[in-house]
Scaffold this motif. Structure first.
Motif, PDB file in Angstrom:
ATOM      1  N   ALA A  23      -7.903 -48.036 -30.755  1.00  0.00           N
ATOM      2  CA  ALA A  23      -8.624 -46.971 -30.063  1.00  0.00           C
ATOM      3  C   ALA A  23      -8.508 -45.623 -30.766  1.00  0.00           C
ATOM      4  O   ALA A  23      -9.346 -44.746 -30.546  1.00  0.00           O
ATOM      5  CB  ALA A  23      -8.114 -46.859 -28.627  1.00  0.00           C
ATOM      6  N   ARG A  43     -11.270 -43.314 -24.865  1.00  0.00           N
ATOM      7  CA  ARG A  43     -10.268 -43.878 -25.768  1.00  0.00           C
ATOM      8  C   ARG A  43      -9.146 -44.601 -25.009  1.00  0.00           C
ATOM      9  O   ARG A  43      -8.721 -45.690 -25.408  1.00  0.00           O
ATOM     10  CB  ARG A  43      -9.688 -42.765 -26.638  1.00  0.00           C
ATOM     11  CG  ARG A  43      -8.713 -43.275 -27.681  1.00  0.00           C
ATOM     12  CD  ARG A  43      -8.072 -42.159 -28.479  1.00  0.00           C
ATOM     13  NE  ARG A  43      -9.073 -41.439 -29.234  1.00  0.00           N
ATOM     14  CZ  ARG A  43      -8.993 -40.134 -29.503  1.00  0.00           C
ATOM     15  NH1 ARG A  43      -7.986 -39.408 -29.055  1.00  0.00           N
ATOM     16  NH2 ARG A  43      -9.926 -39.549 -30.218  1.00  0.00           N
ATOM     17  N   ILE A  46     -10.407 -47.952 -23.752  1.00  0.00           N
ATOM     18  CA  ILE A  46     -10.611 -48.844 -24.899  1.00  0.00           C
ATOM     19  C   ILE A  46      -9.270 -49.374 -25.394  1.00  0.00           C
ATOM     20  O   ILE A  46      -9.123 -50.574 -25.669  1.00  0.00           O
ATOM     21  CB  ILE A  46     -11.393 -48.116 -26.016  1.00  0.00           C
ATOM     22  CG1 ILE A  46     -12.827 -47.826 -25.540  1.00  0.00           C
ATOM     23  CG2 ILE A  46     -11.403 -48.929 -27.308  1.00  0.00           C
ATOM     24  CD1 ILE A  46     -13.590 -46.833 -26.409  1.00  0.00           C
ATOM     25  N   ALA A  47      -8.257 -48.517 -25.466  1.00  0.00           N
ATOM     26  CA  ALA A  47      -6.918 -48.944 -25.896  1.00  0.00           C
ATOM     27  C   ALA A  47      -6.339 -49.978 -24.934  1.00  0.00           C
ATOM     28  O   ALA A  47      -5.844 -51.037 -25.356  1.00  0.00           O
ATOM     29  CB  ALA A  47      -5.989 -47.741 -26.002  1.00  0.00           C
ATOM     30  N   HIS A  50      -8.257 -53.376 -24.965  1.00  0.00           N
ATOM     31  CA  HIS A  50      -7.988 -54.150 -26.180  1.00  0.00           C
ATOM     32  C   HIS A  50      -6.561 -54.680 -26.185  1.00  0.00           C
ATOM     33  O   HIS A  50      -6.329 -55.817 -26.623  1.00  0.00           O
ATOM     34  CB  HIS A  50      -8.330 -53.339 -27.434  1.00  0.00           C
ATOM     35  CG  HIS A  50      -9.782 -53.391 -27.727  1.00  0.00           C
ATOM     36  ND1 HIS A  50     -10.700 -52.613 -27.053  1.00  0.00           N
ATOM     37  CD2 HIS A  50     -10.492 -54.188 -28.567  1.00  0.00           C
ATOM     38  CE1 HIS A  50     -11.914 -52.918 -27.477  1.00  0.00           C
ATOM     39  NE2 HIS A  50     -11.815 -53.866 -28.391  1.00  0.00           N
TER      40      HIS A  50
END
Length: 143
Positions: A23, A43, A46-47, A50
């Protein structure tokens, strides 16, 4: 970061199973559309999302990301990449090929859309004739 540096950093982060590093290449307010059409915004999301897949269905996976094209659009760059993902075990075990479209501005990804590549005939319900048509020709059967 240059486009090539961003792509290399993404590949490294994936192969390390590191959601934060993945991210880090994204703008704070970036959008990420995953392979099943879920939109992840920001972000931090997304981090986290994932890291979930790195710890579960994609544990131990290896990805190779290849740049295919890039073109400037205003102050951004639209980048298309292809990837090959090798998953050693679990429900996603095997090889998955995908194509991605990324928009980068100032060395950060502001938008990322990921699409799995599947067999056209399977997608078209095993209709070989339909699968062989170019995408814009899919509607010319009178259906």
């Amino acid at each position: 970061m240059t486009v090539d540096e961003v792509i290399s950093a993404l590949e490294r982060a994936w192969n390390d199973g590191d959601g934060d590093a993945w991210a880090a290449r994204f703008a704070e307010d970036a959008d990420f559309v995953d392979v099943v059409g879920r939109v992840q915004h920001g972000r931090a999301v997304i981090a986290a999302e994932h890291q979930k897949i790195f710890d579960t269905i994609y544990r131990g996976s290896r990805i190779e990301i290849r740049p295919v094209s890039r073109r400037p659009v205003g102050d951004a760059v639209v980048v298309r990449t292809e990837s090959t993902l090798e998953v050693p075990a679990g429900p996603r075990a095997g090889t998955t090929r995908a194509i991605q479209t990324k928009v980068l501005r100032g060395g950060e990804i502001v938008s990322f859309h990921n699409t799995v590549r599947i067999d056209g005939a399977a997608f078209a319900g095993h209709d070989e004739e339909l699968a062989a048509r170019r995408p814009l020709g899919w509607n010319d059967r009178g259906r």
